[in-house]
Design an enzyme around this catalytic site. Structure first.
Site, PDB file in Angstrom:
ATOM      1  N   LYS A   1       0.822  -1.217   0.000  1.00  0.00           N
ATOM      2  CA  LYS A   1       0.000   0.000   0.000  1.00  0.00           C
ATOM      3  C   LYS A   1       0.854   1.265   0.000  1.00  0.00           C
ATOM      4  O   LYS A   1       0.455   2.290   0.533  1.00  0.00           O
ATOM      5  CB  LYS A   1      -0.925   0.004   1.219  1.00  0.00           C
ATOM      6  CG  LYS A   1      -1.984  -1.057   1.125  1.00  0.00           C
ATOM      7  CD  LYS A   1      -2.976  -0.994   2.253  1.00  0.00           C
ATOM      8  CE  LYS A   1      -3.794  -2.254   2.271  1.00  0.00           C
ATOM      9  NZ  LYS A   1      -2.991  -3.437   2.634  1.00  0.00           N
TER      10      LYS A   1
ATOM     11  N   GLN B   1      -0.541 -20.248   2.382  1.00  0.00           N
ATOM     12  CA  GLN B   1       0.244 -20.564   1.177  1.00  0.00           C
ATOM     13  C   GLN B   1       1.512 -19.722   1.061  1.00  0.00           C
ATOM     14  O   GLN B   1       2.437 -20.067   0.342  1.00  0.00           O
ATOM     15  CB  GLN B   1      -0.595 -20.311  -0.087  1.00  0.00           C
ATOM     16  CG  GLN B   1      -1.707 -21.308  -0.267  1.00  0.00           C
ATOM     17  CD  GLN B   1      -2.789 -20.795  -1.200  1.00  0.00           C
ATOM     18  OE1 GLN B   1      -2.781 -21.065  -2.372  1.00  0.00           O
ATOM     19  NE2 GLN B   1      -3.731 -20.034  -0.657  1.00  0.00           N
TER      20      GLN B   1
ATOM     21  N   ASP C   1       2.590 -16.386  -7.218  1.00  0.00           N
ATOM     22  CA  ASP C   1       1.630 -16.573  -8.311  1.00  0.00           C
ATOM     23  C   ASP C   1       2.279 -17.083  -9.598  1.00  0.00           C
ATOM     24  O   ASP C   1       1.576 -17.539 -10.502  1.00  0.00           O
ATOM     25  CB  ASP C   1       0.909 -15.248  -8.623  1.00  0.00           C
ATOM     26  CG  ASP C   1       0.200 -14.666  -7.423  1.00  0.00           C
ATOM     27  OD1 ASP C   1      -0.113 -15.431  -6.491  1.00  0.00           O
ATOM     28  OD2 ASP C   1      -0.042 -13.440  -7.407  1.00  0.00           O
TER      29      ASP C   1
ATOM     30  N   GLY D   1      -3.373 -16.897  -6.312  1.00  0.00           N
ATOM     31  CA  GLY D   1      -2.808 -16.806  -7.666  1.00  0.00           C
ATOM     32  C   GLY D   1      -3.260 -15.599  -8.458  1.00  0.00           C
ATOM     33  O   GLY D   1      -2.856 -15.424  -9.605  1.00  0.00           O
TER      34      GLY D   1
HETATM   35  O1  F6P Z   1       0.322 -11.908  -5.242  1.00  0.00           O
HETATM   36  C1  F6P Z   1       0.391 -12.763  -4.151  1.00  0.00           C
HETATM   37  C2  F6P Z   1      -0.952 -12.901  -3.477  1.00  0.00           C
HETATM   38  O2  F6P Z   1      -0.798 -13.807  -2.396  1.00  0.00           O
HETATM   39  C3  F6P Z   1      -2.088 -13.306  -4.400  1.00  0.00           C
HETATM   40  O3  F6P Z   1      -2.056 -14.675  -4.716  1.00  0.00           O
HETATM   41  C4  F6P Z   1      -3.268 -12.857  -3.581  1.00  0.00           C
HETATM   42  O4  F6P Z   1      -4.406 -12.577  -4.379  1.00  0.00           O
HETATM   43  C5  F6P Z   1      -2.766 -11.591  -2.942  1.00  0.00           C
HETATM   44  O5  F6P Z   1      -1.357 -11.662  -2.941  1.00  0.00           O
HETATM   45  C6  F6P Z   1      -3.260 -11.392  -1.536  1.00  0.00           C
HETATM   46  O6  F6P Z   1      -2.816 -10.159  -1.094  1.00  0.00           O
HETATM   47  P1  F6P Z   1      -2.951  -9.666   0.425  1.00  0.00           P
HETATM   48  O7  F6P Z   1      -1.838 -10.276   1.201  1.00  0.00           O
HETATM   49  O8  F6P Z   1      -2.841  -8.195   0.302  1.00  0.00           O
HETATM   50  O9  F6P Z   1      -4.286 -10.130   0.914  1.00  0.00           O
END
Ligand code: F6P
Length: 363
Positions: free
Chosen positions: A76, A289, A142, A185
């Site tokens: 952010k 994950q 991803d 992903g």
């Molecule tokens: O890009 C990595 C990722 O883990 C994506 O697979 C997922 O949509 C996103 O980041 C989640 O982001 P945050 O940690 O901001 O919820």
């Protein structure tokens, strides 16, 4: 002394610490170099007082086996689209790249190594175009960067997803249930596709192949008729129906992206509405994950990416991103690194082979 600044941006990812250690260890083998880290991506440079730490051997010793990032991170604080909360509570995005360039130049770093995904490498490119000597290192679970055959973090995420899938199979078998497991992903189905093959799923739904719910119900009913009454489904968080429906949680303040998540519940409802009589349970795997220690594959990849990144600094190959291509550690221009998004092709051999293994994509 010459100085290199290292930072990690975007979501955390197993292997980030191994890259940091790789850079620091390789730099220590050269005389006259010091390695520094900016805390929480470029916020460490923006903040007053600045938060920049020296990456001493004490700080980097043994960190390659740890998850997360010792430098902290954020998704952010994109300097090109920096979120600023307005008096009425809304968020406006502003370009702070010139301010950042000024601050980086004042700090007199001889190189900046930016470890991050596609968004971070776009930032690297802007900074390089504005005269900052930047090297990029690709990171993402991803696996959606086109300029490198692999990114660290992906194999660890895949292993976690596969281990989780295996555990859900036992309940599917014992209770004759349909078990839906949702994986991450974003707009790429790599984690889902690999997990479906590794785990032996009956159904795999990915963003690149919109699904028809009636086809999935047919597949489920077919399985129950044959007396093997259980089905395991892997669904990517970005999967959508042929009509284009996608599940997204509410937009988050200060985030440029819509947060995905919850498609498993939507799919469950769609299956019931379409006449699926079997008992259904949903699991949204989420951030596990991305958590914990990187597996050996990612430790090796990330460590070598770190060493390579520092070697690019020595060679003054700025404006490049480290890459692993055709079994070689190499580099590509940031221009190339950020050009295409790497998604699953529905005509690829991998998808055809998955279908050959009996996996339905609902198409
Ligand atoms: O890009 C990595 C990722 O883990 C994506 O697979 C997922 O949509 C996103 O980041 C989640 O982001 P945050 O940690 O901001 O919820």
């Amino acid at each position: 002394m010459k100085k290199v600044l290292v930072l990690t941006g975007g979501g955390d990812c197993p292997g980030l610490n191994a890259v940091i250690r790789g850079i620091a260890k390789r730099a220590r083998r050269e005389k006259g170099w010091e390695v520094y880290g900016s805390i929480e991506a470029f916020n460490g440079v923006f903040n007053e007082p600045q938060e920049i730490i020296k990456l001493t051997s004490k700080r980097t010793a043994g960190i390659h086996i740890k998850g997360g990032t010792i430098l902290k991170t954020t998704n952010k604080s994109n300097p090109i689209k920096f979120p600023v909360t307005q008096p009425d509570g809304t968020v406006k995005f502003i370009d702070r790249s010139d301010e950042l360039v000024k601050k980086l130049k004042a700090l007199k770093f001889d190189a900046v190594i930016n470890i991050g995904g596609d968004g971070s490498q776009r930032i690297s490119k802007v900074l390089h175009d504005k005269g900052i000597p930047v090297i990029g290192v690709p990171k993402t679970i991803d696996n959606d960067l086109s300029a490198t055959d692999v990114t660290f973090g992906f194999q660890t995420a895949l292993q976690i997803a596969t281990d989780s899938f295996d555990k859900l199979v036992t309940t599917a078998e014992s209770h004759h249930r349909v078990m839906i497991m949702e994986v991450m992903g974003r707009d790429a189905g790599w984690i889902a596709l690999h997990t479906a093959i590794a785990g032996g799923a009956e159904v795999c739904l990915i963003p690149e192949i919109p699904y028809d719910i009636s086809k999935i119900v047919k597949r489920i009913n077919g399985r129950y008729k044959k007396g093997r009454g259980f089905v395991n489904i892997v669904v990517a968080e970005g999967a959508k129906t042929k009509e284009g429906t996608i599940t997204a949680s509410a937009a988050e303040k200060g985030s440029e992206h819509v947060r995905l998540g919850g498609v498993a519940y939507q799919l469950s409802k769609q299956l019931k509405d379409a006449g699926c009589k079997a008992e259904i349970r949903e699991t949204v795997l989420g951030h596990v994950q991305r958590g914990g220690s990187p597996i050996a594959f990612d430790r090796v990849l990330a460590s070598l990416f770190g060493v390579k990144a520092f070697e690019l600094v020595l060679e003054k190959k700025f404006g490049q991103m480290v890459a692993f291509r055709n079994n070689e550690y190499t580099s590509v221009t940031l221009e190339e690194a950020t050009r295409d998004y790497h998604v699953v092709s529905k005509d690829s051999y991998m998808v055809r082979a998955a279908k050959g293994l009996g996996i339905s994509f609902g198409d």
